[in-house]
Design a protein around this motif. Structure first.
Motif, short mmCIF file in Angstrom:
data_model
loop_
_atom_site.label_atom_id
_atom_site.label_comp_id
_atom_site.label_asym_id
_atom_site.label_seq_id
_atom_site.Cartn_x
_atom_site.Cartn_y
_atom_site.Cartn_z
N GLU A 64 0.93 -1.31 0.04
CA GLU A 64 -0.15 0.03 -0.03
C GLU A 64 0.94 1.34 0.02
O GLU A 64 1.99 1.18 0.64
CB GLU A 64 -0.95 -0.01 1.15
N GLY A 65 0.45 2.29 -0.70
CA GLY A 65 1.47 3.59 -0.75
C GLY A 65 2.28 3.30 -1.97
O GLY A 65 2.37 2.53 -2.69
N SER A 66 3.06 4.38 -1.93
CA SER A 66 3.82 4.56 -3.09
C SER A 66 5.27 3.81 -2.80
O SER A 66 5.80 3.42 -1.65
CB SER A 66 4.42 5.65 -3.25
N ALA A 67 6.11 3.43 -3.87
CA ALA A 67 7.47 2.88 -3.93
C ALA A 67 8.41 3.81 -3.20
O ALA A 67 9.24 2.94 -2.60
CB ALA A 67 7.80 2.58 -5.20
N TYR A 68 8.03 4.95 -3.06
CA TYR A 68 9.03 5.68 -2.18
C TYR A 68 9.29 5.20 -0.89
O TYR A 68 10.51 5.05 -0.31
CB TYR A 68 8.38 7.26 -1.95
N TYR A 69 8.56 4.49 -0.30
CA TYR A 69 8.42 4.14 1.24
C TYR A 69 9.49 2.75 1.33
O TYR A 69 9.58 2.64 2.18
CB TYR A 69 7.28 3.92 1.83
N MET A 70 9.31 2.02 0.08
CA MET A 70 10.22 0.82 0.27
C MET A 70 11.43 1.08 0.08
O MET A 70 12.44 0.60 0.75
CB MET A 70 9.65 -0.06 -1.12
#
Length: 204
Positions: A81-87
């Protein structure tokens, strides 16, 4: 001179392009044997920046680390969930021991920032020193290199990273169980994370 391949006959101003070129072939390869088509790629190497000249008036040489996380559409929809930025940020937080802070990227006019999308990228700071950039990639970069929508990465100066990171500190475990309280804020979508964070910490 004497480059081992035509692709390596020029100075590199960033490691990120060479890492991004490997994303699409890896997504399409036959080596993926599970339902989770996701991976992280990284490279550690040297770059040269013509704006920083050395003693011999040549482009300065810097040690860099670049990392990209990518997942195909089905994997991203099922697992994240959310954007790839957080990974990408999770990898960076592990690398820096949680010591990194972030400020919204103000320009992508430099070689190290040129691949990143404004509004979805940030400068990476450790103890007040700018170490690099983290974020998602511009639509034109994704299209040119056939990157999946769920992809993000970062590039850091490793010498500055070693210099600015504080050593890990250990403390004895408390005698009593800790208490924790969750606080929820309702804020407009236009409010940036760093503004909210600084406001909260200034009040503590």
């Amino acid at each position: 001179r004497n480059a081992i391949s035509p692709d390596l006959q020029y100075y590199r101003t960033s490691l990120l392009p060479s890492v991004l070129q490997k994303v699409h072939p890896n997504l399409k390869s036959d080596y993926v044997r599970s339902d989770d088509n996701e991976f992280a790629l990284f490279e550690i190497g040297k770059v040269h920046v013509k704006e920083h000249l050395d003693d011999e008036n040549l482009p300065g040489e810097f040690e860099r680390l670049a990392l990209v996380f990518a997942a195909d559409e089905k994997t991203a929809q099922r697992k994240y969930e959310g954007s790839a930025y957080y990974m990408a940020k999770r990898y960076l937080q592990l690398l820096t021991g949680g010591q990194a802070t972030y400020e919204a990227l103000g320009s992508n006019g430099y070689p190290i920032t040129s691949a990143y999308q404004m509004g979805r990228s940030a400068g990476v700071f450790v103890n007040g020193e700018l170490l690099g950039v983290i974020g998602e990639f511009r639509p034109s970069v994704k299209k040119a290199l056939k990157l999946p929508e769920y992809s993000a990465g970062f590039e850091l100066d490793t010498n500055l990273l070693r210099e600015k990171l504080q050593p890990s500190r250990y403390a004895p475990m408390g005698q009593y169980p800790k208490t924790q309280q969750d606080i929820t804020f309702k804020a407009p979508t236009s409010l940036r994370y760093e503004m909210l964070r600084s406001c909260v910490w200034d009040e503590l």
